[in-house]
Design a protein around this motif. Structure first.
Motif, PDB file in Angstrom:
ATOM      1  N   UNK A   6       0.827  -1.208   0.000  1.00 14.07           N
ATOM      2  CA  UNK A   6       0.000   0.000   0.000  1.00 14.07           C
ATOM      3  C   UNK A   6       0.859   1.255   0.000  1.00 14.07           C
ATOM      4  N   UNK A   7       1.963   1.199   0.728  1.00 10.91           N
ATOM      5  CA  UNK A   7       2.857   2.347   0.821  1.00 10.91           C
ATOM      6  C   UNK A   7       3.566   2.612  -0.509  1.00 10.91           C
ATOM      7  N   UNK A   8       3.961   1.548  -1.214  1.00  3.96           N
ATOM      8  CA  UNK A   8       4.726   1.678  -2.453  1.00  3.96           C
ATOM      9  C   UNK A   8       3.857   1.903  -3.681  1.00  3.96           C
ATOM     10  N   UNK A   9       2.572   1.619  -3.609  1.00  5.95           N
ATOM     11  CA  UNK A   9       1.715   1.789  -4.785  1.00  5.95           C
ATOM     12  C   UNK A   9       1.419   3.268  -5.002  1.00  5.95           C
ATOM     13  N   UNK A  10       1.369   3.667  -6.274  1.00  9.12           N
ATOM     14  CA  UNK A  10       1.130   5.087  -6.544  1.00  9.12           C
ATOM     15  C   UNK A  10      -0.291   5.491  -6.180  1.00  9.12           C
ATOM     16  N   UNK A  11      -0.420   6.694  -5.603  1.00 13.10           N
ATOM     17  CA  UNK A  11      -1.728   7.228  -5.268  1.00 13.10           C
ATOM     18  C   UNK A  11      -2.357   7.885  -6.476  1.00 13.10           C
ATOM     19  N   UNK A  12      -3.567   8.359  -6.294  1.00 15.42           N
ATOM     20  CA  UNK A  12      -4.300   9.001  -7.396  1.00 15.42           C
ATOM     21  C   UNK A  12      -3.561  10.227  -7.913  1.00 15.42           C
ATOM     22  N   UNK A  13      -2.960  11.001  -7.014  1.00 11.41           N
ATOM     23  CA  UNK A  13      -2.218  12.196  -7.454  1.00 11.41           C
ATOM     24  C   UNK A  13      -1.001  11.814  -8.287  1.00 11.41           C
ATOM     25  N   UNK A  14      -0.320  10.754  -7.870  1.00 10.76           N
ATOM     26  CA  UNK A  14       0.849  10.312  -8.635  1.00 10.76           C
ATOM     27  C   UNK A  14       0.441   9.803 -10.008  1.00 10.76           C
ATOM     28  N   UNK A  15      -0.669   9.098 -10.086  1.00 12.07           N
ATOM     29  CA  UNK A  15      -1.141   8.582 -11.375  1.00 12.07           C
ATOM     30  C   UNK A  15      -1.523   9.739 -12.290  1.00 12.07           C
ATOM     31  N   UNK A  16      -2.237  10.740 -11.748  1.00  9.74           N
ATOM     32  CA  UNK A  16      -2.579  11.936 -12.544  1.00  9.74           C
ATOM     33  C   UNK A  16      -1.325  12.649 -13.027  1.00  9.74           C
ATOM     34  N   UNK A  17      -0.333  12.753 -12.158  1.00 10.60           N
ATOM     35  CA  UNK A  17       0.921  13.412 -12.535  1.00 10.60           C
ATOM     36  C   UNK A  17       1.621  12.645 -13.657  1.00 10.60           C
ATOM     37  N   UNK A  18       1.613  11.320 -13.584  1.00 10.78           N
ATOM     38  CA  UNK A  18       2.244  10.510 -14.633  1.00 10.78           C
ATOM     39  C   UNK A  18       1.526  10.704 -15.968  1.00 10.78           C
ATOM     40  N   UNK A  19       0.194  10.715 -15.949  1.00 10.71           N
ATOM     41  CA  UNK A  19      -0.575  10.919 -17.176  1.00 10.71           C
ATOM     42  C   UNK A  19      -0.333  12.320 -17.739  1.00 10.71           C
ATOM     43  N   UNK A  20      -0.277  13.310 -16.863  1.00 10.24           N
ATOM     44  CA  UNK A  20      -0.006  14.677 -17.304  1.00 10.24           C
ATOM     45  C   UNK A  20       1.363  14.764 -17.967  1.00 10.24           C
ATOM     46  N   UNK A  21       2.374  14.147 -17.345  1.00 13.12           N
ATOM     47  CA  UNK A  21       3.729  14.182 -17.917  1.00 13.12           C
ATOM     48  C   UNK A  21       3.768  13.515 -19.287  1.00 13.12           C
ATOM     49  N   UNK A  22       3.054  12.414 -19.441  1.00 11.85           N
ATOM     50  CA  UNK A  22       3.025  11.732 -20.741  1.00 11.85           C
ATOM     51  C   UNK A  22       2.387  12.617 -21.809  1.00 11.85           C
ATOM     52  N   UNK A  23       1.272  13.266 -21.452  1.00 11.25           N
ATOM     53  CA  UNK A  23       0.615  14.160 -22.415  1.00 11.25           C
ATOM     54  C   UNK A  23       1.503  15.357 -22.742  1.00 11.25           C
ATOM     55  N   UNK A  24       2.135  15.915 -21.734  1.00  9.02           N
ATOM     56  CA  UNK A  24       3.029  17.053 -21.957  1.00  9.02           C
ATOM     57  C   UNK A  24       4.206  16.633 -22.830  1.00  9.02           C
ATOM     58  N   UNK A  25       4.740  15.438 -22.602  1.00 13.08           N
ATOM     59  CA  UNK A  25       5.828  14.918 -23.430  1.00 13.08           C
ATOM     60  C   UNK A  25       5.382  14.809 -24.883  1.00 13.08           C
ATOM     61  N   UNK A  26       4.191  14.315 -25.105  1.00 14.24           N
ATOM     62  CA  UNK A  26       3.649  14.190 -26.454  1.00 14.24           C
ATOM     63  C   UNK A  26       3.501  15.568 -27.116  1.00 14.24           C
ATOM     64  N   UNK A  27       2.942  16.520 -26.397  1.00 14.35           N
ATOM     65  CA  UNK A  27       2.732  17.865 -26.949  1.00 14.35           C
ATOM     66  C   UNK A  27       4.068  18.524 -27.285  1.00 14.35           C
TER      67      UNK A  27
END
Length: 161
Positions: A6-27
């Protein structure tokens, strides 16, 4: 107490941040790649000389933006603003653009020598300093955020016991 998984799994904020970074990388990746053929086209098709009717307004306006960026950076330092890295980065970028265009639009001779001297003595060193301020402010803000997290975590755990 949280289990290790539970401690090592990414939280909702981390998942949103990862998706944002991927989209920003694409743009930004598409933006940079798209500029390659456009730049090649402009370089081969634009004339070496171009006269413009608003030269004075262009440079005066650019210098106004440079003043505003420097002022915003100074105020951000004075107030300890979290916007300091943004303002300092903008100031550094505008200073490098100013040096670039001063050098490439100056006439040969004393005008170019003056532009080169300004670039070497003022614009480029101030730009480097601005980028250092932006980086340093980001590092300090991250450290402060970590300390706030530790303090919050410590106070939350002490209340629980």
């Amino acid at each position: 107490m949280l289990r290790r998984s539970e401690r090592d799994s990414p939280g909702a904020d981390q998942i949103r941040a990862m998706h944002f970074r991927r989209r920003a990388l694409l743009v930004y990746g598409a933006f940079a790649l798209g500029l390659v053929p456009w730049t090649a086209y402009l370089t081969s098709s634009l004339p070496a000389r171009h006269d413009t009717t608003h030269w004075d307004i262009l440079w005066g306006g650019f210098d106004v933006f440079l003043i505003l960026a420097g002022l915003a950076t100074a105020l951000a330092i004075l107030r300890g603003s979290r916007l300091l890295p943004i303002f300092a980065s903008a100031t550094g970028t505008l200073l490098l653009c100013d040096a670039w265009f001063d050098l490439l639009t100056s006439r040969a001779g004393s005008e170019r020598a003056w532009a080169a001297a300004e670039a070497v003595v003022a614009e480029v060193p101030l730009a480097i300093f601005s980028f250092w301020v932006a980086h340093d402010a980001g590092v300090l803000e991250a450290a402060a955020a970590r300390r706030r997290g530790v303090v919050r975590g410590a106070s939350a755990s002490s209340r629980a016991s």
